[in-house]
Design a protein around this motif. Structure first.
Motif, PDB file in Angstrom:
ATOM      1  N   GLN B 220       1.412  -9.115   5.774  1.00  0.00           N
ATOM      2  CA  GLN B 220       1.258  -7.677   5.972  1.00  0.00           C
ATOM      3  C   GLN B 220       1.468  -6.906   4.671  1.00  0.00           C
ATOM      4  O   GLN B 220       0.768  -5.961   4.377  1.00  0.00           O
ATOM      5  CB  GLN B 220       2.250  -7.207   7.038  1.00  0.00           C
ATOM      6  N   HIS B 221       2.466  -7.335   3.894  1.00  0.00           N
ATOM      7  CA  HIS B 221       2.812  -6.546   2.711  1.00  0.00           C
ATOM      8  C   HIS B 221       2.151  -7.073   1.437  1.00  0.00           C
ATOM      9  O   HIS B 221       1.342  -6.392   0.826  1.00  0.00           O
ATOM     10  CB  HIS B 221       4.332  -6.499   2.535  1.00  0.00           C
ATOM     11  N   ARG B 224      -2.018  -7.762   1.383  1.00  0.00           N
ATOM     12  CA  ARG B 224      -2.908  -6.604   1.356  1.00  0.00           C
ATOM     13  C   ARG B 224      -3.015  -6.042  -0.048  1.00  0.00           C
ATOM     14  O   ARG B 224      -4.096  -5.653  -0.491  1.00  0.00           O
ATOM     15  CB  ARG B 224      -2.392  -5.529   2.310  1.00  0.00           C
ATOM     16  N   ASN B 225      -1.893  -6.002  -0.750  1.00  0.00           N
ATOM     17  CA  ASN B 225      -1.938  -5.510  -2.122  1.00  0.00           C
ATOM     18  C   ASN B 225      -2.616  -6.515  -3.039  1.00  0.00           C
ATOM     19  O   ASN B 225      -3.329  -6.144  -3.967  1.00  0.00           O
ATOM     20  CB  ASN B 225      -0.523  -5.222  -2.611  1.00  0.00           C
ATOM     21  N   ASP B 300      -7.603   1.104  -0.484  1.00  0.00           N
ATOM     22  CA  ASP B 300      -6.525   1.656  -1.306  1.00  0.00           C
ATOM     23  C   ASP B 300      -6.584   3.177  -1.310  1.00  0.00           C
ATOM     24  O   ASP B 300      -7.449   3.770  -1.939  1.00  0.00           O
ATOM     25  CB  ASP B 300      -6.643   1.119  -2.737  1.00  0.00           C
TER      26      ASP B 300
END
Lengths: 341, 306
Positions: B220-221, B224-225, B300
């Motif tokens: 999730q964290h 995605r980045n 983004d």
């Protein structure tokens, strides 16, 4: 140890943490012990590299490779968090009963998630709320930390918030699940002075209304005096002095504490220049055998080649020094003048 | 968003116009089309007839105006080799190439992204070493050689799949793998380093401190980045497959797509067909780029109009 007192909510016993780096084994913590009572605010004070943040990370279970806890214990309400069952317990506490606010609010939020998504995530995980319930609670939390138009703010991304606002969000996240202990690691260091005061007031208010215990990590003695009941002063990976804020400030026992207080600017003292503590803390790669402050201490003697044991002070605190309560820096101005050739 | 797409489309239109001018100049000025397209034995009379037929005897500016005019009507002239409209040939071959790129890059991302991410969980661990080793191998193998090797082993040796051509799923397997391997290797490497980088970010540490389990922190964290730079690479892979790798892969497997046709057009000195192919490829690159820009904006929120 006598257990007449209630069990501390958090107790750290003789904690040693090491980091296996390229240049060798760095001893981040060298026997840290302290405890936090329910509803109490403890300040961990010390300069950069003294081990304040490592202590916080150890308590939060965030020490990852190359670091590891070598010895000592961390107890939550008397139960160890380092045994295999304790680690499970720790995982269930983290973010719920035990939460943390970090130093840098600018990088502490996921840039691709809305503020609301952060809040909903933590509320759903720990409070078992449904999505709409979590959202509604998130709005309340933003309101509680003083963010206006919380409903609109929920849908915004971190980059649309200022540093102070982000730190408020971090605090909202930290208190979302009604923690019993909040560790605040230099929560105001990255903020403007005016915002600092607001954030500290917010913490103080929350503590009163929620009755939480706070471990406040800071290098700013001004913050400590205003907010904390007890103070522990760290130097080179261990606690050199601890006690109630009043006694530590008024009658500091350890030469390092005395030096720290001397080097803090005060309104009622019109000195021409601030006095600093000469020298630098020892390398934790090869820490000295004796007292770590020895090389910078104006009253060091041969005794200091062996590590001083912790001893109780008359005022009810503790200090690790062979010659406590000596006014170590009485004529420090002269000494510095002599040294400055 | 609407004006953004519109502006990018206008920019893209200018790019395509620029490409066609370059194509025009390259085909008319660098060589003599009549000489290139007619057999060596052609007589002067035949050459003159050819030039007259295609308007090559007129002044350059007049030729350019009619060239652009034809372009506006998507008229690229007649393929000399196939004896029908060049664009018709291109549009007929186009789906085959899109199919190959689609399956190949789907394979590359579906395998490359998870493997890269899992390797990043424990940098320098056993799994990581295996993934890095595979990536380096995939990057080092020349694509045409890999294709020939796969044909030798799986088509000729084991007889599991056909050696060349298209038509069934079995025909698709080897070309898709050949196209996918180098892309997969690059995607794995980038995902790995990107996820390692994200896992060291402060927001990952705060997510852990909030008691998020590692799986959630990773997917999730961090992921995605991490996927923002990966998306750039995947876009680049689509474009390089579209404008280059498929030519190699389709030629090795005689896959009847645009790349194979481009090779044939060159072999047959079919300039008109080649012009049509270059035009379609240019339009495709522009479209992929616009698509990527739109995707970035969706993923983004920090990316504003640029």
């Amino acid at each position: 140890m006598a257990y007449a007192q209630p069990t501390p909510i958090l107790e750290v016993r003789d904690l040693h943490v090491e980091f296996d780096t390229m240049s060798g084994l760095v001893q981040g913590l060298r026997g840290v012990s302290f405890s936090v009572m329910p509803g109490e605010t403890l300040a961990l004070v010390g300069e950069s590299g003294s081990g304040k943040s490592v202590t916080a990370q150890a308590v939060m279970g965030l020490i990852g490779l190359p670091g590891s806890i070598v010895s000592g214990d961390i107890l939550w309400k008397g139960q160890s968090l380092l045994t295999p069952e304790g680690q499970k317990k720790a995982a269930s506490l983290r973010g719920k009963s035990l939460s943390m606010v970090f130093q840098d609010p600018m990088t502490s939020l996921n840039p691709l998630m809305t503020i609301g998504a952060h809040l909903v995530e933590v509320l759903r995980r720990h409070m078992k709320l449904s999505k709409p319930q979590a959202f509604a609670r998130g709005v309340e939390l933003l309101e509680a930390v003083g963010i206006t138009e919380p409903r609109r703010r929920m849908a915004q991304y971190p980059h649309e918030f200022s540093g102070g606002m982000r730190q408020r969000v971090m605090i909202a996240l930290a208190i979302a699940c009604e923690p019993e202990l909040l560790i605040a690691d230099e929560p105001t260091t990255a903020l403007d002075v005016t915002i600092q005061a607001q954030v500290l007031d917010l913490l103080a208010d929350l503590q009163k209304s929620m009755g939480l215990s706070i471990v406040l990590i800071t290098h700013d003695l001004g913050i400590v005096a205003g907010l904390c009941e007890r103070v522990a002063v760290m130097y080179a990976g261990s606690i050199v002095e601890a006690g109630s804020a009043a006694t530590v400030f008024e009658q500091a026992e350890h030469p390092y504490t005395q030096g720290l207080i001397r080097s803090t600017p005060r309104l009622d003292d019109r000195r021409d220049r601030l006095v600093s503590i000469e020298g630098a803390p020892p390398s934790l790669l090869h820490p000295p055998k004796g007292c770590a402050f020895q090389s910078r201490c104006p009253v060091a003697s041969r005794q200091c080649d062996t590590k001083p044991a912790r001893q109780e002070t008359p005022a009810g605190g503790s200090v690790s020094c062979w010659t406590p309560s000596l006014p170590a820096w009485a004529d420090v101005a002269k000494t510095t003048e002599v040294h400055a050739r | 968003m609407g004006t953004f797409i519109l502006r990018r489309s206008l920019q893209g239109f200018l790019v395509v116009l620029g490409v066609t001018i370059v194509v025009f100049v390259a085909t008319r000025m660098i060589g003599d089309p009549a000489q290139v397209m007619l057999p060596l034995s052609a007589t002067d009379a035949q050459r003159a007839a050819f030039e007259q037929q295609f308007g090559l005897d007129r002044p350059l500016d007049a030729q350019f105006i009619s060239f652009v005019g034809d372009l506006m009507r998507f008229d690229f002239g007649e393929s000399l080799w196939q004896r029908r409209a060049a664009l018709e040939v291109v549009l007929e071959k186009l789906p085959k190439t899109l199919e190959l790129i689609g399956v190949g890059l789907l394979l590359a991302t579906v395998v490359g992204i998870p493997l890269g991410a899992l390797a990043a969980v424990r940098p320098d661990g056993l799994f990581d070493r295996v993934v890095v080793g595979l990536s380096l191998t995939g990057l080092s193998v020349p694509q045409f050689w890999l294709g020939l090797l796969l044909i030798m082993v799986f088509a000729v040796g084991l007889g599991w799949v056909p050696t060349f051509g298209s038509g069934s799923l079995a025909h698709m397997i080897l070309p898709a793998i050949t196209l996918a391997v180098p892309s997969m290797a690059r995607i794995m490497m980038l995902v790995r380093s990107s996820v390692i980088n994200e896992l060291n970010q402060q927001y990952v540490r705060t997510a852990k401190a909030r008691g998020m389990p590692f799986g959630r922190v990773l997917f999730q964290h961090a992921m995605r980045n991490a996927l923002v730079p990966v998306l750039t690479l995947v876009g680049w892979e689509v474009i390089s497959a579209w404008a280059g790798y498929t030519v190699v892969v389709e030629t090795v497997f005689a896959w009847p797509g645009l790349g194979f046709t481009a090779m044939k057009a060159i072999n047959h000195s079919d300039l008109f067909l080649l012009q049509a192919i270059v035009f379609v490829v240019a339009v495709g690159i522009v479209l992929v780029n616009i698509g990527l820009d739109v995707l970035f904006k969706l993923i983004d929120p920090r990316i504003k109009e640029a």
